[in-house]
Design a protein around this motif. Structure first.
Motif, PDB file in Angstrom:
ATOM      1  N   LYS A  64       0.862  -1.195   0.000  1.00 25.12           N
ATOM      2  CA  LYS A  64       0.000   0.000   0.000  1.00 25.12           C
ATOM      3  C   LYS A  64       0.892   1.236   0.000  1.00 25.12           C
ATOM      4  N   ALA A  77      -5.142   4.540 -12.940  1.00 24.80           N
ATOM      5  CA  ALA A  77      -5.826   5.817 -12.707  1.00 24.80           C
ATOM      6  C   ALA A  77      -5.895   6.607 -14.012  1.00 24.80           C
ATOM      7  N   TYR A 120       2.668   3.882  -1.779  1.00 28.68           N
ATOM      8  CA  TYR A 120       2.694   4.521  -3.105  1.00 28.68           C
ATOM      9  C   TYR A 120       3.936   5.383  -3.287  1.00 28.68           C
ATOM     10  N   ARG A 154      -7.788  -4.960  -9.667  1.00 29.86           N
ATOM     11  CA  ARG A 154      -7.705  -3.552  -9.274  1.00 29.86           C
ATOM     12  C   ARG A 154      -8.266  -2.652 -10.383  1.00 29.86           C
ATOM     13  N   GLU A 201      -1.263   1.489  -9.828  1.00 30.68           N
ATOM     14  CA  GLU A 201      -2.152   2.579  -9.404  1.00 30.68           C
ATOM     15  C   GLU A 201      -2.095   3.735 -10.394  1.00 30.68           C
ATOM     16  N   THR A 202      -0.883   4.078 -10.834  1.00 26.50           N
ATOM     17  CA  THR A 202      -0.728   5.231 -11.737  1.00 26.50           C
ATOM     18  C   THR A 202      -1.329   4.922 -13.105  1.00 26.50           C
ATOM     19  N   SER A 219       2.635   0.850  -7.224  1.00 27.30           N
ATOM     20  CA  SER A 219       2.630   2.242  -7.697  1.00 27.30           C
ATOM     21  C   SER A 219       2.448   2.302  -9.210  1.00 27.30           C
TER      22      SER A 219
END
Ligand code: AMP
Ligand code: MG
Length: 337
Positions: free
Chosen positions: A190, A241, A192, A270, A237-238, A234
């Motif tokens: 978790k 997004a 980032y 995710r 997530e990037t 990371s």
């Protein structure tokens, strides 16, 4: 075999997969067999992929017929992936399909691979008019039907998302395809780490993100201040997004009430979670294409071939030339009007 049924055999050869699918003209799928080239090192070398497809196409077709419990003489139509993809690899499917068409004296149709992903999704998820996020090893496209075509609302300007994740995975010694293993690693973190986020208008760029993630791995701080799971987390997530931002803006613009997630990267939980969230925010129904049909496969080519044939008839042989760079938004879709 059902009495009076008509069958289409579809051949997928745009990249790593030589896929054969058989469907009837009502959209029932009878077989889906994939022979997949996996590089020992590096990316997909078209000549090596081509050699594997040439060596295995016959037995893959036989397996598909066996799974469907049909003979080649029961096939009424042959469809093949005509665009877009690796030229030498596309040519194998075109050649085999033309051979089947001429030998069996049955019609042939060429199909755009990206459109086929959407059509099998509409069929399998029983949805009418989705905004589609198609994310795979070779493609990253946000698309929806408007003015008679599957218009492209956003796309990558450089690397495809799957290719970017696979390349990063390869750099850290993870075998191809790296996507599922990166997802597993990402779930362990978790933490980032800041990475470049690059959305340009409605388009995406992943090359800067890839380079920055590599730098994190090469840095002195790697394995002291952060670990591989943190970088994987990371990176995901990037990148996701960015995909979510463009999909949401396309959703707001088109006002579609359905969202479809497809392509091999659609397997990622995710990414599913993020796209589901924005779909809910816009009161749109969200579906992930069943994974058997989300990655490249011949059934999607066969079904799109049926739709095209029933509306346009067969392709003349001179129109079955491969088109490695053809865009989906250049193709009219008569079956949707
Ligand atoms: P395709 O090109 O549609 O056959 O899909 C293959 C791509 O999907 C490869 O780049 C894989 O790494 C990627 N992929 C498969 N499963 C996952 C996953 N769980 N998370 C991210 N990428 C994935
Ligand atoms: Mg694909």
């Amino acid at each position: 075999m059902k009495k009076n049924s008509k069958y289409c055999l579809g051949i997928e050869t745009t990249a790593h997969t030589f896929g054969v699918g058989i469907v009837d003209f009502e959209g029932n799928v009878y077989s889906r067999i994939n022979d997949i080239f996996t590089p020992e090192s590096g990316g997909l070398h078209p000549m090596l992929v081509k050699e594997q497809h040439l060596a295995n196409f016959h037995k893959t077709i036989l397996k598909a017929l066996k799974e469907a419990n049909l003979s080649i003489h029961n096939i009424n139509l042959v469809a093949f992936s005509q665009s877009p993809g690796l030229g030498p690899v596309l040519r194998i499917g075109a050649l085999v399909s033309r051979l089947l068409s001429q030998k069996l004296n049955i019609p042939i149709v060429g199909v755009n691979h990206c459109i086929a992903h959407i059509e099998i999704g509409r069929l399998k998820c029983q949805i009418e008019d989705p905004l589609t996020l198609y994310v795979s090893g070779g493609n990253t496209i946000v698309s929806a039907f408007e003015s008679g075509r599957y218009q492209i609302f956003g796309e990558t300007l450089d690397l495809a998302i799957g290719n970017m994740i696979d390349s990063f995975a390869r750099d850290v010694g993870i075998a191809h395809p790296g996507g599922p293993k990166i997802e597993k690693l990402a779930k362990e973190s978790k933490h980032y780490l800041s990475l470049p986020y690059s959305v340009k208008g409605m388009d995406l760029s992943f090359s800067g993100l890839y380079t920055a993630a590599r730098r994190l791995i090469e840095s002195k701080e790697f394995n002291s201040k952060y670990n591989l799971s943190d970088v994987a987390f990371s990176l995901q997530e990037t990148a996701f997004a960015m995909l979510t931002e463009v999909t949401e803006r396309a959703l707001a613009h088109t006002q579609k009430k359905e969202v479809l997630l497809t392509g091999g990267v659609a397997a990622n939980e995710r990414l599913q979670e993020m796209i589901e969230y924005i779909s809910m925010e816009h009161d749109a129904h969200f579906e992930v294409v069943p994974l058997r049909y989300a990655g490249d496969n011949g059934a999607m080519i066969a079904w799109t071939g049926v739709l095209k044939y029933l509306h346009n008839g067969e392709d003349e042989i001179k129109h079955t030339i491969i088109q490695p760079k053809q865009r989906m938004d250049n193709i009219e879709i008569p079956w949707r009007e």
